[in-house]
Design a protein around this motif. Structure first.
Motif, mmCIF file in Angstrom:
data_model
loop_
_atom_site.group_PDB
_atom_site.id
_atom_site.type_symbol
_atom_site.label_atom_id
_atom_site.label_comp_id
_atom_site.label_asym_id
_atom_site.label_seq_id
_atom_site.Cartn_x
_atom_site.Cartn_y
_atom_site.Cartn_z
ATOM 1 N N ARG A 107 0.851 -1.383 0.008
ATOM 2 C CA ARG A 107 -0.095 0.076 0.091
ATOM 3 C C ARG A 107 0.768 1.293 0.043
ATOM 4 N NH1 ARG A 107 -5.272 1.532 2.823
ATOM 5 N NH2 ARG A 107 -5.469 3.440 3.216
ATOM 6 N N GLU A 108 1.899 1.218 0.922
ATOM 7 C CA GLU A 108 2.569 2.273 1.007
ATOM 8 C C GLU A 108 3.656 2.607 -0.306
ATOM 9 O OE1 GLU A 108 4.152 3.792 4.999
ATOM 10 O OE2 GLU A 108 2.059 4.451 4.203
ATOM 11 N N ALA A 109 4.155 1.548 -0.721
ATOM 12 C CA ALA A 109 5.247 1.527 -1.690
ATOM 13 C C ALA A 109 4.698 1.888 -3.081
ATOM 14 C CB ALA A 109 6.221 0.388 -1.772
ATOM 15 N N VAL A 110 3.551 1.170 -3.426
ATOM 16 C CA VAL A 110 3.092 1.033 -4.682
ATOM 17 C C VAL A 110 1.614 1.247 -4.753
ATOM 18 C CG1 VAL A 110 5.130 -0.172 -5.642
ATOM 19 C CG2 VAL A 110 2.986 -1.426 -4.999
ATOM 20 N N VAL A 156 -3.918 -1.596 9.554
ATOM 21 C CA VAL A 156 -3.895 -0.122 9.315
ATOM 22 C C VAL A 156 -3.319 0.805 10.425
ATOM 23 C CG1 VAL A 156 -5.914 -0.468 7.709
ATOM 24 C CG2 VAL A 156 -6.165 0.164 10.060
ATOM 25 N N ARG A 157 -2.875 1.778 10.207
ATOM 26 C CA ARG A 157 -2.314 2.704 11.270
ATOM 27 C C ARG A 157 -3.464 3.325 12.146
ATOM 28 N NH1 ARG A 157 1.875 6.332 8.124
ATOM 29 N NH2 ARG A 157 0.433 8.089 8.876
ATOM 30 N N VAL A 169 -12.003 0.979 9.228
ATOM 31 C CA VAL A 169 -12.706 -0.175 8.756
ATOM 32 C C VAL A 169 -12.425 -0.426 7.260
ATOM 33 C CG1 VAL A 169 -14.988 -1.238 8.639
ATOM 34 C CG2 VAL A 169 -14.301 -0.074 10.611
ATOM 35 N N SER A 170 -12.664 0.921 6.481
ATOM 36 C CA SER A 170 -12.488 0.789 5.143
ATOM 37 C C SER A 170 -10.987 0.489 4.938
ATOM 38 C CB SER A 170 -12.740 2.181 4.305
ATOM 39 O OG SER A 170 -14.311 2.569 4.709
ATOM 40 N N ALA A 171 -10.150 1.028 5.567
ATOM 41 C CA ALA A 171 -8.746 0.725 5.125
ATOM 42 C C ALA A 171 -8.448 -0.766 5.560
ATOM 43 C CB ALA A 171 -7.711 1.423 5.939
ATOM 44 N N THR A 172 -8.996 -1.421 6.456
ATOM 45 C CA THR A 172 -8.791 -2.763 6.854
ATOM 46 C C THR A 172 -9.512 -3.744 5.459
ATOM 47 O OG1 THR A 172 -8.872 -2.391 8.961
ATOM 48 C CG2 THR A 172 -9.244 -4.489 8.498
ATOM 49 N N LEU A 173 -10.554 -3.223 5.098
ATOM 50 C CA LEU A 173 -11.094 -3.944 3.771
ATOM 51 C C LEU A 173 -10.293 -3.799 2.852
ATOM 52 C CD1 LEU A 173 -14.786 -2.772 4.374
ATOM 53 C CD2 LEU A 173 -13.966 -4.868 5.096
ATOM 54 N N GLU A 174 -9.634 -2.807 2.502
ATOM 55 C CA GLU A 174 -8.546 -2.610 1.441
ATOM 56 C C GLU A 174 -7.471 -3.556 1.582
ATOM 57 O OE1 GLU A 174 -9.896 2.359 0.661
ATOM 58 O OE2 GLU A 174 -7.936 1.519 1.406
ATOM 59 N N GLN A 175 -6.940 -3.666 2.955
ATOM 60 C CA GLN A 175 -5.949 -4.726 3.131
ATOM 61 C C GLN A 175 -6.456 -6.208 2.877
ATOM 62 O OE1 GLN A 175 -2.970 -2.919 3.243
ATOM 63 N NE2 GLN A 175 -2.482 -3.742 5.299
ATOM 64 N N ALA A 231 -6.072 -9.399 11.606
ATOM 65 C CA ALA A 231 -6.079 -7.713 11.821
ATOM 66 C C ALA A 231 -5.335 -7.539 12.866
ATOM 67 C CB ALA A 231 -7.697 -7.533 12.106
ATOM 68 N N GLU A 232 -4.641 -6.235 12.772
ATOM 69 C CA GLU A 232 -3.632 -5.779 13.659
ATOM 70 C C GLU A 232 -4.080 -4.545 14.349
ATOM 71 O OE1 GLU A 232 1.121 -4.980 14.413
ATOM 72 O OE2 GLU A 232 0.308 -4.818 12.538
ATOM 73 N N GLY A 233 -5.008 -4.706 15.495
ATOM 74 C CA GLY A 233 -5.583 -3.612 16.218
ATOM 75 C C GLY A 233 -7.073 -3.507 16.383
ATOM 76 N N GLY A 234 -7.603 -3.403 17.452
ATOM 77 C CA GLY A 234 -9.092 -3.485 17.353
ATOM 78 C C GLY A 234 -9.684 -2.148 16.917
#
Length: 404
Positions: A34-37, A75-76, A85-91, A130-133
């Motif tokens: 996600r971060e690199a490309v 996600v951060r 939640v949206s970013a987790t779905l993207e992951q 998932a990393e983080g509640g």
């Protein structure tokens, strides 16, 4: 052809990994992509590229003897609420995209039986954690949705507290788990989602061990007695793992392995923050800032031997049936010498063989312990689902505070 310069221990390690491959607890490749490309795997094709930035590609996974991988859908924590939640779905979508693009090598897995089938077929079992509640935004429905999408563990916190659980690296607020936090753990048990206690405070660890009816894991944490960092596991918690059936998976991140590296890392984090960058910034700008800092202030280098010291200690306190490996590759800008990328696992096993670990012990460390914990969590869930309904608990209902 045998390499004449390779040690006998290294050759034994490679043979052992063929039979008992690594079931690794944590790899952050999705966030790195996600971060690199921007998730564009044409620009970072892990079948052909050996990026100097990424720690992970398919050939190095094979060289390292990795047979199953929990891919972190992290996600951060500066993403909150629905944005998290949206970013987790993207992951999750990223991991699904990887298993579709590289379907001959990366096989989706949702159960212990799936993992075993992947081993038999020669594919790499690909699971998600998932990393983080913050990824569930205080919603039991969202927790269940992540499970249905394939997430098989959730780390209760990341670097910051959530409203219902304290993080290891934030100021205590809840004193461990709140009533809603306890309900989250029980619902994860009912689902068959492993409770991951990496990143959590010692109070959260102890509360979760008290509440959980299934084995917990530490997907990427080492021993606090060897390196006094709050991200590591205290001795009393290691001693409690056998009663729970859980598994503490040692990580290779230098600042969690070597005390001098921990001190240096605090300085580089302050440097990045002073530049207006997040300490976990994985962009080219972040890498450049770290390189410049390291040029002026050389980084203390952790070694394979340092990681083995943690594993010796963890084996002594928790027992050989309750330890594993969670490298945290692509989730750290700095790596341990000899464990520079996912091809490095044989180096660690060779070190442990030289310390008189038996091949049977190493098989438990690499493969059998995390597989057993996953299977036992599934068995607990099967029993609980017969008698318990899905939780409708809310933060407001149990803790008297709104989510957020």
């Amino acid at each position: 052809m045998t390499d004449p310069t390779e040690s006998e221990s290294r050759r034994r390690a490679a043979r052992l990994l063929h039979e008992h491959p690594v079931f690794d607890g944590h790899n952050d490749l999705p966030w790195a992509l996600r971060e690199a490309v921007g998730y564009d795997t044409d620009r970072a094709d892990i079948a052909t590229d050996q990026s100097p930035v990424l720690h992970t590609d398919l050939d190095r996974l094979r060289s390292g003897g990795v047979g199953a991988q929990f891919w972190s859908v992290y996600v951060r924590t500066d993403l909150t609420g629905d944005a998290a939640v949206s970013a987790t779905l993207e992951q999750i979508d990223c991991v699904r995209g990887l298993t579709e693009r590289y379907s001959d090598r990366l096989i989706p897995a949702y159960s212990a039986a799936d993992v075993e089938r992947c081993l038999e077929s020669g594919g790499l079992a690909s699971l998600m954690g998932a990393e983080g509640g913050h990824s569930i935004n205080c919603s039991m429905g969202t927790l269940r949705a992540l499970y249905e999408l394939g997430v098989r563990y959730m780390t209760l916190t990341h670097n910051d507290n959530v409203p219902w659980a304290d993080s290891a690296t934030d100021e205590p607020a809840a004193g461990g788990l709140t009533r809603f936090g306890e309900a989250v753990v029980r619902e994860m048990n009912r689902l068959g989602m492993l409770v991951d206690l990496s990143h959590t405070s010692a109070g959260t660890m102890r509360d979760a061990l008290r509440v959980s009816r299934a084995p917990v894991i530490f997907s990427h944490s080492s021993a606090r007695a060897v390196c006094d960092h709050p991200r590591n596991v205290p001795d009393d918690v290691l001693r409690a793992l056998p009663d729970n059936g859980g598994v503490a998976m040692a990580t290779f991140v230098p600042k969690f392995v070597l005390p001098e590296a921990a001190e240096w890392d605090r300085a580089v984090d302050a440097h990045l923050t002073g530049l207006g960058l997040h300490p976990l910034d994985g962009t080219e700008q972040g890498h450049r800032a770290r390189t410049e800092f390291e040029r002026d202030q050389p980084r203390p280098v952790a070694t394979v031997s340092n990681v083995a010291d943690h594993l010796d200690h963890m084996r002594e306190l928790a027992g050989i049936d309750h330890i594993g490996l969670g490298g945290d590759f692509d989730g750290t800008p700095f790596t341990t010498a000899g464990l520079d990328d996912v091809a490095g696992y044989p180096n660690l096993l060779a070190e442990l063989l030289d310390r008189n670990w038996s091949e049977a012990e190493l098989g438990k460390l690499t493969w059998h312990n995390p597989l057993r914990a996953l299977r036992e969590a599934e068995n607990v869930a099967e029993r609980l689902r017969r008698t318990e309904s899905p939780s409708l608990a809310t933060v407001t209902q149990l803790d008297g505070q709104p989510p957020g």
